[in-house]
Each structure stands twice: as C-alpha cells, then as structure tokens.
Motif scaffolding. Sequence first.
Motif, PDB file in Angstrom:
ATOM      1  N   VAL A 149      -0.578 -10.578  -2.072  1.00 39.21           N
ATOM      2  CA  VAL A 149      -1.766 -10.197  -2.838  1.00 39.21           C
ATOM      3  C   VAL A 149      -1.993 -11.188  -3.997  1.00 39.21           C
ATOM      4  O   VAL A 149      -3.117 -11.634  -4.245  1.00 39.21           O
ATOM      5  CB  VAL A 149      -1.622  -8.734  -3.345  1.00 39.21           C
ATOM      6  CG1 VAL A 149      -2.685  -8.392  -4.371  1.00 39.21           C
ATOM      7  CG2 VAL A 149      -1.690  -7.774  -2.157  1.00 39.21           C
ATOM      8  N   ASP A 198       0.794  -1.238   0.000  1.00 38.10           N
ATOM      9  CA  ASP A 198       0.000   0.000   0.000  1.00 38.10           C
ATOM     10  C   ASP A 198       0.827   1.291   0.000  1.00 38.10           C
ATOM     11  O   ASP A 198       0.540   2.193  -0.805  1.00 38.10           O
ATOM     12  CB  ASP A 198      -0.996  -0.003   1.168  1.00 38.10           C
ATOM     13  CG  ASP A 198      -2.269  -0.765   0.796  1.00 38.10           C
ATOM     14  OD1 ASP A 198      -2.606  -0.802  -0.403  1.00 38.10           O
ATOM     15  OD2 ASP A 198      -2.904  -1.336   1.690  1.00 38.10           O
ATOM     16  N   LYS A 211      -9.826  -7.617  -4.410  1.00 38.32           N
ATOM     17  CA  LYS A 211     -11.264  -7.709  -4.751  1.00 38.32           C
ATOM     18  C   LYS A 211     -11.458  -7.749  -6.282  1.00 38.32           C
ATOM     19  O   LYS A 211     -12.180  -8.591  -6.800  1.00 38.32           O
ATOM     20  CB  LYS A 211     -12.029  -6.529  -4.150  1.00 38.32           C
ATOM     21  CG  LYS A 211     -13.526  -6.600  -4.407  1.00 38.32           C
ATOM     22  CD  LYS A 211     -14.294  -5.764  -3.421  1.00 38.32           C
ATOM     23  CE  LYS A 211     -15.815  -5.913  -3.475  1.00 38.32           C
ATOM     24  NZ  LYS A 211     -16.426  -6.417  -4.641  1.00 38.32           N
ATOM     25  N   THR A 235      -5.664   0.254  -3.806  1.00 39.82           N
ATOM     26  CA  THR A 235      -5.016  -0.339  -2.630  1.00 39.82           C
ATOM     27  C   THR A 235      -4.842  -1.831  -2.879  1.00 39.82           C
ATOM     28  O   THR A 235      -5.415  -2.386  -3.839  1.00 39.82           O
ATOM     29  CB  THR A 235      -5.898  -0.162  -1.383  1.00 39.82           C
ATOM     30  OG1 THR A 235      -7.143  -0.843  -1.636  1.00 39.82           O
ATOM     31  CG2 THR A 235      -6.172   1.311  -1.082  1.00 39.82           C
ATOM     32  N   ALA A 285      -6.162  -4.045  -1.142  1.00 42.51           N
ATOM     33  CA  ALA A 285      -7.516  -4.629  -1.000  1.00 42.51           C
ATOM     34  C   ALA A 285      -8.300  -4.504  -2.314  1.00 42.51           C
ATOM     35  O   ALA A 285      -9.022  -5.434  -2.698  1.00 42.51           O
ATOM     36  CB  ALA A 285      -8.255  -3.940   0.145  1.00 42.51           C
ATOM     37  N   ASP A 286      -8.160  -3.367  -3.014  1.00 40.17           N
ATOM     38  CA  ASP A 286      -8.826  -3.217  -4.335  1.00 40.17           C
ATOM     39  C   ASP A 286      -8.291  -4.260  -5.316  1.00 40.17           C
ATOM     40  O   ASP A 286      -9.053  -4.855  -6.095  1.00 40.17           O
ATOM     41  CB  ASP A 286      -8.538  -1.832  -4.949  1.00 40.17           C
ATOM     42  CG  ASP A 286      -9.141  -0.699  -4.164  1.00 40.17           C
ATOM     43  OD1 ASP A 286     -10.200  -0.890  -3.556  1.00 40.17           O
ATOM     44  OD2 ASP A 286      -8.521   0.393  -4.163  1.00 40.17           O
TER      45      ASP A 286
END
Length: 378
Positions: A230, A177, A194, A188, A190-191
């Motif tokens: 990730v 990040d 997802k 991010t 997380a993006d």
Amino acid sequence: MEYSFDIGPIRPPSEAYSLLIRATINCPWNRCKFCHTYKGERFQLRPVEEIKQDIKTAKAIQDNIIELSWKSGYGGRVKEVAGMVLNNLSNEAFRNVALWLYAGGKSAFLQDANTLIMKTDDLADVITFLKETLPSIDRVTSYARSKTAAKKKPEELKKLHEAGLSRLHIGLESGYDPLLQFMDKGVTAADHIKGGRNVVESGISLCEYVVLGLGGKKMWREHAIQTARVLNEIDPAFIRVRTMTINNRMPLYNELESSNFVRSTDEEIVEEEKLLIEHLECDSNYVSDHITNLLQEIEGKLPQDKGKMLAIIDRFQSLTPEERDNFIIGRRACMYTRLDDLDDTNKRQIVERVINRLGQGSEHVDDETIYSLMEGFI
Ligand code: SF4
C-alpha cells in the motif's frame, strides 16, 4: 496571563514546536481498538468564528510576549523572552505560544484527529486567516483519515494546499484488510491508497504512520507485506513507524485478555520490520521518531538507504541471545538509544543490574514485564 484557548491532547512528535490550534474536537470515528486517545469523548466541529477567536488569542499572547521583551530590555528579541517565560507558565495556551515563538514561530498544527472532515471552504478560510493573522507561519499541518481524504475531490485538496496546508499526517497503521477490519479502523487498503494518492497529487506533503506489531503473532507477516504494498502505491513523502503498545483504556485490551489477540515480542517485531523494509519500493523518508521503537536508529531515505537500514536489523539479529536481552531491557528502561550503547560498559552493567532486579535473580526478563515497561511510554 488571562489569555487562553483550548488545546487538544496530542500532536505528532514532529510538531512539538508548532502552534496548536484546535480546529475540531476529538475523533469523528473513534472506534480503532488500538487507540485510547479520545475514547468516551464526543466529536465536535467548531464554528469557524470560534477557531478564529483562538487564533486572535494566540496573536494577543504573541503581542504580550513581544511587549515583555521591550519592557525587560530585550529590544523586541522574542526568542530570549519566550525561552525565559516557558518554564514558568501554568497557562497551557501561553506556554504553547511561547514554545512556538522560541522555535521561530514558523509552524502551526491544526488539531484534533481529522481536521480534513471540515467543509473545505471553512478549513481553507481558517488556514488563510491563520496565515494572515500570524504571518511568520509558513507551514501548516494537520491529522486526517484516509477515508476522508479519499472522499475529497482533487480540486478541494488543491484549494487547501493553495490556502497554505503544507502537510497531512495520516494513520495508515496497516495495509492488510483483515487486520484493518479486526482493529475496526474503518478503512480498507483501497481507501488508504485512494486517500493517500489524492493527498500526494494535490501537492500536500503526506506522512503515513505505521504500527509495528499491530498484526500480533497471527497476522504479522501479511501486515508487513501488505503495508509495504500500500505504501508503495501511495509513495508518501514520509513513513513514520511506531510500535504497538497496549493499555487497559484501549478496546484491544479486552481482545488481549480473551486471547483473540496475541502480541508479538520485540524480536518478532524486528523480523516484521525487516520484512516491511525489504518490500518497500517507494521514494519515501523512513522515520523512526518514537520511543516505543526498539531500533530507533533505523531511518533513511528510500530506496538508497534500504541496505543501511537492513544492516542495523542484521546487526541486532546477529547478537548473542544475552546481548539481545540486554539491549531490549536497556531500551525499554530508557538506558540505550542505539546498538552502539552496548559497547558502553557502565550502561551495560547498569542494565545487567536492572535485568537481575526485574528477573528476580534470573538473567531473563519475561515478556509481560517488558510490555508493562512499554506502557509507561504512552
Ligand atoms: S481514527 Fe485515529 S484518533 Fe480516531 S480512533 Fe482511530 S487511531 Fe484513534
């Protein structure tokens, strides 16, 4: 030769033989510091009818080449004629269609940077029309941003898959990040997870791109470890690596000039790649299909090829300092493709002469000279 349609500036190397259809123009984000491709250009959605007109023009060019094959005695054998006209064309669209036909006419790539941003119904309409108009196409791919993929509903991505969208290419770049923020990537970790998971679960094949060296001397370790984390969560079909190269058209150049960013050397990037691979626990194909990568032979299917891939890094790191210098310059001067090339006495002597010239008599070439050699790759 009057037929023409607009073609965008880039496509992934794996789409070199694809028909290129510019569904959108430029990049809707356009802020990443390490990217110069669309800087200064405004993003535009194109009306669906305009995109369809380009597809019709591609079909007209195809018909023209088929007709030429009959007239020139090739009896409709398109590949031969496409191959012949290929090198004599100044019309970029005609050339692209000829190249696509030469390669079998199977694949299409929708440009530019984030076609997924189109309304789902519009994009599905374009893909359906493309496949109906040019039925030999059995593979349609495009670039996308993680943020956009994260916002799409699962049923929207499924609809695109059913319409014929086979693969999305996403620039992950990093999973760390603070680095994503520094580079102004606009996503991010997380993006990324997802968006990536949304694509994988829809059945669309996913290719994630990673930039080796993106963290520079300050963030390389976290960049490698968090990127692996990730990727493990996403589990894409493909991971493709590229090595950071900087030019003065990138905002990152200013960070470099003001010492806010300090580049890693080739040897440091090899250590970073080692850390990345050691932490990968997904089932992806690891591909190194870019000339900027020092050790382009590091490729394989994870997890079974991990040992083989790490052994290539061990081999490089076990060379003497002189051999490593020789290999680095040999790669950057496009003399070598793999470590075995060090055994080629002729090539090695040529590289020694190049080192002597670039090092102005010394046996060592400084990092700045190596970076400027790499600039020629982009
Ligand atoms: S999203 Fe992609 S194309 Fe757009 S600025 Fe970033 S790297 Fe460049």
